[in-house]
Design a protein around this motif. Structure first.
Motif, PDB file in Angstrom:
ATOM      1  N   ASP A 135       9.156   7.977  -4.822  1.00 55.03           N
ATOM      2  CA  ASP A 135       9.139   7.420  -6.177  1.00 55.03           C
ATOM      3  C   ASP A 135       9.880   6.100  -6.253  1.00 55.03           C
ATOM      4  O   ASP A 135       9.443   5.171  -6.956  1.00 55.03           O
ATOM      5  CB  ASP A 135       9.753   8.420  -7.161  1.00 55.03           C
ATOM      6  N   SER A 136      11.010   5.995  -5.558  1.00 55.16           N
ATOM      7  CA  SER A 136      11.793   4.758  -5.637  1.00 55.16           C
ATOM      8  C   SER A 136      11.035   3.585  -5.030  1.00 55.16           C
ATOM      9  O   SER A 136      11.030   2.477  -5.588  1.00 55.16           O
ATOM     10  CB  SER A 136      13.144   4.934  -4.940  1.00 55.16           C
ATOM     11  N   ASN A 137      10.373   3.799  -3.892  1.00 55.77           N
ATOM     12  CA  ASN A 137       9.575   2.727  -3.289  1.00 55.77           C
ATOM     13  C   ASN A 137       8.343   2.420  -4.136  1.00 55.77           C
ATOM     14  O   ASN A 137       7.956   1.257  -4.291  1.00 55.77           O
ATOM     15  CB  ASN A 137       9.157   3.128  -1.868  1.00 55.77           C
ATOM     16  N   TRP A 138       7.722   3.449  -4.679  1.00 62.17           N
ATOM     17  CA  TRP A 138       6.542   3.270  -5.532  1.00 62.17           C
ATOM     18  C   TRP A 138       6.889   2.453  -6.774  1.00 62.17           C
ATOM     19  O   TRP A 138       6.163   1.526  -7.148  1.00 62.17           O
ATOM     20  CB  TRP A 138       6.000   4.643  -5.914  1.00 62.17           C
ATOM     21  N   ASP A 139       8.000   2.765  -7.416  1.00 60.89           N
ATOM     22  CA  ASP A 139       8.369   2.117  -8.673  1.00 60.89           C
ATOM     23  C   ASP A 139       8.990   0.740  -8.484  1.00 60.89           C
ATOM     24  O   ASP A 139       8.752  -0.175  -9.281  1.00 60.89           O
ATOM     25  CB  ASP A 139       9.348   3.003  -9.457  1.00 60.89           C
ATOM     26  N   LYS A 140       9.763   0.559  -7.414  1.00 60.40           N
ATOM     27  CA  LYS A 140      10.575  -0.659  -7.293  1.00 60.40           C
ATOM     28  C   LYS A 140      10.007  -1.689  -6.301  1.00 60.40           C
ATOM     29  O   LYS A 140      10.241  -2.885  -6.484  1.00 60.40           O
ATOM     30  CB  LYS A 140      12.001  -0.284  -6.886  1.00 60.40           C
ATOM     31  N   LEU A 141       9.310  -1.244  -5.265  1.00 57.14           N
ATOM     32  CA  LEU A 141       8.879  -2.175  -4.227  1.00 57.14           C
ATOM     33  C   LEU A 141       7.361  -2.329  -4.102  1.00 57.14           C
ATOM     34  O   LEU A 141       6.889  -3.345  -3.605  1.00 57.14           O
ATOM     35  CB  LEU A 141       9.422  -1.735  -2.864  1.00 57.14           C
ATOM     36  N   ALA A 142       6.622  -1.323  -4.529  1.00 58.92           N
ATOM     37  CA  ALA A 142       5.162  -1.346  -4.330  1.00 58.92           C
ATOM     38  C   ALA A 142       4.458  -2.118  -5.439  1.00 58.92           C
ATOM     39  O   ALA A 142       4.880  -2.102  -6.600  1.00 58.92           O
ATOM     40  CB  ALA A 142       4.636   0.084  -4.271  1.00 58.92           C
ATOM     41  N   THR A 143       3.382  -2.804  -5.067  1.00 60.37           N
ATOM     42  CA  THR A 143       2.535  -3.522  -6.028  1.00 60.37           C
ATOM     43  C   THR A 143       1.121  -3.003  -5.925  1.00 60.37           C
ATOM     44  O   THR A 143       0.661  -2.572  -4.873  1.00 60.37           O
ATOM     45  CB  THR A 143       2.544  -5.034  -5.746  1.00 60.37           C
ATOM     46  N   ARG A 144       0.403  -3.050  -7.038  1.00 60.19           N
ATOM     47  CA  ARG A 144      -0.949  -2.503  -7.079  1.00 60.19           C
ATOM     48  C   ARG A 144      -1.872  -3.254  -6.116  1.00 60.19           C
ATOM     49  O   ARG A 144      -1.861  -4.486  -6.052  1.00 60.19           O
ATOM     50  CB  ARG A 144      -1.506  -2.579  -8.506  1.00 60.19           C
ATOM     51  N   ALA A 145      -2.667  -2.503  -5.362  1.00 54.09           N
ATOM     52  CA  ALA A 145      -3.603  -3.100  -4.407  1.00 54.09           C
ATOM     53  C   ALA A 145      -4.734  -3.785  -5.143  1.00 54.09           C
ATOM     54  O   ALA A 145      -5.158  -3.335  -6.212  1.00 54.09           O
ATOM     55  CB  ALA A 145      -4.140  -2.033  -3.464  1.00 54.09           C
ATOM     56  N   ASP A 146      -5.249  -4.851  -4.572  1.00 51.36           N
ATOM     57  CA  ASP A 146      -6.323  -5.610  -5.201  1.00 51.36           C
ATOM     58  C   ASP A 146      -7.692  -5.256  -4.629  1.00 51.36           C
ATOM     59  O   ASP A 146      -8.643  -6.025  -4.755  1.00 51.36           O
ATOM     60  CB  ASP A 146      -6.082  -7.112  -5.095  1.00 51.36           C
ATOM     61  N   PHE A 147      -7.808  -4.103  -3.968  1.00 51.59           N
ATOM     62  CA  PHE A 147      -9.116  -3.700  -3.445  1.00 51.59           C
ATOM     63  C   PHE A 147      -9.513  -2.366  -4.055  1.00 51.59           C
ATOM     64  O   PHE A 147      -8.679  -1.604  -4.518  1.00 51.59           O
ATOM     65  CB  PHE A 147      -9.089  -3.586  -1.917  1.00 51.59           C
TER      66      PHE A 147
END
Length: 321
Positions: free
Chosen positions: A309-321
């Motif tokens: 959750d921490s990586n998903w919320d703070k570091l991950a960005t939505r994929a453009d594909f």
């Protein structure tokens, strides 16, 4: 795991690792089940167009990880493993009750089943997860290749009536951002950044993530599952650990082992030495949340969930594909 496809002939010093990877994929997908005999050395050498010596090195690698056993005069077999711990117990109190209909975010107690954690296959645990009323998949991996094939199997189970359709399916896929130039793996051995290596990985992960997403959304389009949500996000680093969290109650963890190999790259199929993570370094280990645990057992599954959750919320960005 970023090297895929048939193993071509050639003089690569690391060819045996790719063969071991292909054999492991066959074991994980149950082409060969525990106790099954593998093809002979001669058959494998013909199949992969390599020498018997290369085949022996590949089998030696799998044997060192406890995945296969050789019986003198009989052949090579997939390891049986500790049977009592490999397949999940569907009637155990640790398995989600299909009739509760509630969210998994409550104050129920979670725990690791035991300190003795055997390696397992993904398939039986995913089958168990898809038999819940609400299916939740949180995945952190290099390409989702293993998961995509297994999710397609679960789609078929639902569409053929083998299992009751869940009310909802939610999948969160966290993958490496292949446009980021400083990925640790895959990367040329000389330390430079070769965009061709990253583009190759991007094509692989896009293909499998798209296959997984289309399989799940087909269940919604065909009217089997009313609520389906699939989101892919990218992080600016390559995972050193493969992680599946199923229904927030079971974590399957495996480590990617960095090894040296060679791959052909366009436009002229130049052989480039790279550091990569092969499937032989991603054996899965299960950690289950149990409703009858003691306070000192609580932790590891929730820690995995907090990590994701921490990586998903703070570091991950939505994929453009």
């Amino acid at each position: 795991m970023t090297s895929h496809g048939p193993v071509p002939g050639g003089n690569s010093a690391h060819q045996y690792k790719r063969i071991a990877d292909e054999l492991l994929k066959g074991i994980n997908s149950e082409v060969w089940r525990p106790g099954d005999r593998l093809p002979t050395h001669e058959q494998l050498a013909d199949r992969f167009d390599v020498s018997r010596a290369t085949v022996k090195e590949a089998l030696k690698l799998l044997s060192s990880k406890g995945l296969i056993v050789t019986r003198q005069g009989s052949g090579t077999f997939v390891s049986q493993g500790p049977k009592s711990d490999v397949v999940p117990q569907r009637n155990s109190p640790s398995v989600e009750n299909r009739d509760d209909g509630g969210d998994d975010d409550g104050d129920d107690v979670w725990a690791v089943v035991s300190e003795r954690v055997p390696p397992v296959l993904l398939k039986p645990y995913l089958e168990e997860a898809f038999e819940a009323t609400q299916v939740k998949l949180d995945v952190f991996s290099m390409t989702t290749e293993s998961l995509a094939a297994r999710v397609s199997d679960q789609k078929n189970r639902i569409m053929t009536g083998e299992i009751r359709p869940p009310r909802s399916i939610t999948a969160r896929l966290m993958l490496p951002d292949c446009d980021f130039p400083y990925l640790a793996i895959p990367r040329p051995v000389d330390g430079t950044d070769d965009p061709r290596v990253r583009r190759r990985l991007k094509g692989i992960l896009q293909s499998h993530a798209t296959m997984l997403r289309e399989a799940l959304f087909e269940l919604r389009y065909q009217g089997f599952v009313p609520e389906v949500d699939v989101e892919v996000r990218l992080v600016p680093f390559a995972p050193q650990m493969k992680l599946y969290i199923l229904n927030r109650r079971l974590a399957l963890q495996g480590f990617y082992v960095t090894e040296e190999g060679t791959i052909p790259l366009p436009p002229d199929r130049e052989e480039v030495a790279i550091y990569d993570a092969y499937g032989t370094g991603a054996t899965l280990f299960p950690y289950r949340a149990s409703a009858d645990s003691t306070p000192d057992q609580v932790g590891i599954v929730r820690t995995f969930q907090a990590f994701f959750d921490s990586n998903w919320d703070k570091l991950a960005t939505r994929a453009d594909f």
